[in-house]
Design an enzyme around this catalytic site. Structure first.
Site, PDB file in Angstrom:
ATOM      1  NE  ARG A 113      -2.705   0.313   3.510  1.00 46.49           N
ATOM      2  CZ  ARG A 113      -1.933   0.457   4.606  1.00 46.49           C
ATOM      3  NH1 ARG A 113      -1.175   1.528   4.762  1.00 46.49           N
ATOM      4  NH2 ARG A 113      -1.923  -0.474   5.536  1.00 46.49           N
ATOM      5  CE1 TYR A 155     -20.055  10.493 -12.736  1.00 43.12           C
ATOM      6  CE2 TYR A 155     -18.536  10.507 -10.892  1.00 43.12           C
ATOM      7  CZ  TYR A 155     -19.459   9.855 -11.674  1.00 43.12           C
ATOM      8  OH  TYR A 155     -19.785   8.550 -11.395  1.00 43.12           O
ATOM      9  CE  LYS A 176     -15.098   8.426 -16.531  1.00 38.30           C
ATOM     10  NZ  LYS A 176     -15.031   7.532 -15.405  1.00 38.30           N
TER      11      LYS A 176
HETATM   12  O1  P1T Z   1     -15.426   6.909 -11.904  1.00 34.27           O
HETATM   13  P1  P1T Z   1     -14.183   7.424 -11.234  1.00 34.27           P
HETATM   14  O2  P1T Z   1     -12.918   6.882 -11.798  1.00 34.27           O
HETATM   15  O3  P1T Z   1     -14.268   7.317  -9.745  1.00 34.27           O
HETATM   16  O4  P1T Z   1     -14.095   8.996 -11.582  1.00 34.27           O
HETATM   17  C1  P1T Z   1     -15.010   9.937 -11.138  1.00 34.27           C
HETATM   18  C2  P1T Z   1     -15.048  11.095 -12.103  1.00 34.27           C
HETATM   19  C3  P1T Z   1     -14.349  12.247 -11.787  1.00 34.27           C
HETATM   20  N1  P1T Z   1     -14.355  13.326 -12.617  1.00 34.27           N
HETATM   21  C4  P1T Z   1     -15.017  13.309 -13.784  1.00 34.27           C
HETATM   22  C5  P1T Z   1     -14.994  14.516 -14.658  1.00 34.27           C
HETATM   23  C6  P1T Z   1     -15.711  12.164 -14.176  1.00 34.27           C
HETATM   24  O5  P1T Z   1     -16.350  12.184 -15.353  1.00 34.27           O
HETATM   25  C7  P1T Z   1     -15.754  11.026 -13.318  1.00 34.27           C
HETATM   26  C8  P1T Z   1     -16.497   9.792 -13.667  1.00 34.27           C
HETATM   27  N2  P1T Z   1     -17.467   9.971 -14.670  1.00 34.27           N
HETATM   28  C9  P1T Z   1     -18.285   8.992 -15.174  1.00 34.27           C
HETATM   29  C10 P1T Z   1     -18.293   7.728 -14.728  1.00 34.27           C
HETATM   30  C11 P1T Z   1     -19.185   9.423 -16.248  1.00 34.27           C
HETATM   31  O6  P1T Z   1     -19.735   8.574 -16.986  1.00 34.27           O
HETATM   32  O7  P1T Z   1     -19.379  10.632 -16.392  1.00 34.27           O
END
Ligand code: P1T
Length: 384
Positions: free
Chosen positions: A46, A98, A195
């Protein structure tokens, strides 16, 4: 070095024992010590992992950052940033973020006494008006998810610096290929690596980048103390993916620009939103703030459009074939999403209405397929 050279090489020296060109997956939870407290610098999985470190150095280089700290999801990255603060501290944030980010700050951090003001950060004066003596951070998402509203990073950074307030930017939608917030004066840049950084829809991850040594030290401490770390295999998958980030972003951007232009020509759509279109209200800011000339590679891979009703949106979504109806974005395959019922369902309806996130709004994550095929899919889905 150029962006693509860094993407392929930064943080990835050949492995010392065998000379392996590719950073190995150090799939271990712990490391042998020669005596109590005598170790190689690696104590526990970790706390330290060489595959994760390679990824952190790689993405930090792409964002012009001295420090990269990786997490098990984008939200884990956001929540670790939030843990820099204390009860009573105040944060000003972009009102359209988001849905999960909104839910996290309001539902989870609210319980711990963190104060939030949600404002339209595209208007710098609204940011200034929301500041209080106890404001510790401005948190912006630009472009926003899903309305693609831009905030002027440099202007907000100037406001924050004068007052000793941290500026954090969620840079997920553009990736460091199209936007590098630290170069514009932000203190922290963060991503959902799920993403574009990973880009193949097979990892959930997050990362925070900074040049502020004090912030980095605190985040590094929290990474270990809170423990939301990515697995070595996930770190390795993202490290493999960043090598092609520039190529993928060019393809995403080119396709998105063509699709946005195609949608603009249709007369059965209320609004098309894309920062590479002259009709975008902040087209001029996009040209200044985004790094690649839109004529060549567009302005990111996300396109949003609005039709007159939920019924029409549903018909279109159900008829799409190449675009898969799914949450998430930034992968090589095209996805389509209905934010009001999917990614932003946790945002209260009044807030959705305030920011213009209507039931007829459709979000496209444009992949790297052939643009003609994607346009044909949209055409057939909107027919009749
Ligand atoms: O899903 P995660 O890896 O925890 O990320 C969160 C997140 C943070 N910031 C932005 C701009 C994001 O678009 C997201 C996650 N978004 C999606 C899952 C979506 O479909 O918009």
């Amino acid at each position: 070095m150029g962006f693509s050279t860094d993407a392929v090489h930064a943080g990835q020296e050949h492995e010392k024992v065998t000379g392996a060109v590719i950073t190995p997956i150090f799939q271990t939870s712990t490391y042998a010590q020669s005596g109590p407290g005598e170790h190689t610098g690696y104590e526990y999985g970790r706390t330290q992992n060489p595959t994760r470190e390679a990824l952190e150095k790689n993405v930090a280089t792409l964002e012009s950052a001295a420090h990269g700290i990786a997490f098990s999801s984008g939200l884990a990255a956001t929540s670790t940033i939030a843990q820099l603060f204390e009860k009573g501290d105040h944060i000003v944030a972009t009102e359209n973020v988001y849905g999960g980010t909104y839910r996290f700050f309001t539902q989870v951090m609210g319980k711990f006494g963190l104060q939030m003001s949600w404002v339209d950060t595209s208007a710098v004066e609204q940011v200034v008006a929301a500041l209080r003596p106890e404001t510790r951070m401005v948190f912006i998402e630009t472009p926003t998810n899903p309305l693609l509203v831009l905030s002027d990073i440099r202007a907000i950074a100037d406001v924050c610096r004068e007052r000793g307030i941290l500026l954090a930017v969620d840079n997920t939608f553009l990736s460091p290929y199209f936007q590098r917030p630290l170069e514009l004066g932000a203190d922290i840049s963060m991503h959902s690596m799920t993403k574009y950084l990973n880009g193949h829809s097979d990892v959930v991850g997050g990362i925070v980048l900074t040049n502020n040594d004090e912030v980095a030290e605190k985040l590094r401490y929290l990474q270990n103390a809170v423990g939301a770390v990515p697995s070595p295999f996930d770190a390795w998958l993202v490290l493999r993916a960043t090598k092609t980030l520039a190529l993928r972003m060019q393809a995403h951007g080119r396709n998105a620009q063509k699709i946005a232009e195609y949608l603009t020509e249709r007369d059965d759509i209320e609004q098309v939103i894309y920062p590479g279109l002259p009709s975008h209200p902040q087209y001029e800011l996009a040209q200044r703030q985004h790094l690649t000339p839109y004529e060549e590679f567009g302005s990111g891979g996300m396109v949003t459009f609005i039709v007159e009703s939920f019924e029409r949106a549903r018909t279109i979504l159900q008829k799409m074939r190449l675009f898969t109806l799914a949450e998430s974005l930034g992968g090589v395959e095209s996805l389509v999403c209905h934010p009001a019922s999917m990614t932003h369902a946790s945002v209260p309806k009044e807030m959705r209405e305030k920011i213009g996130l209507t039931d007829g709004l459709i979000r496209l994550s444009v992949g790297v397929e052939d643009a003609d095929d994607l346009i044909e899919d949209l055409r057939q889905a909107m027919q009749g």
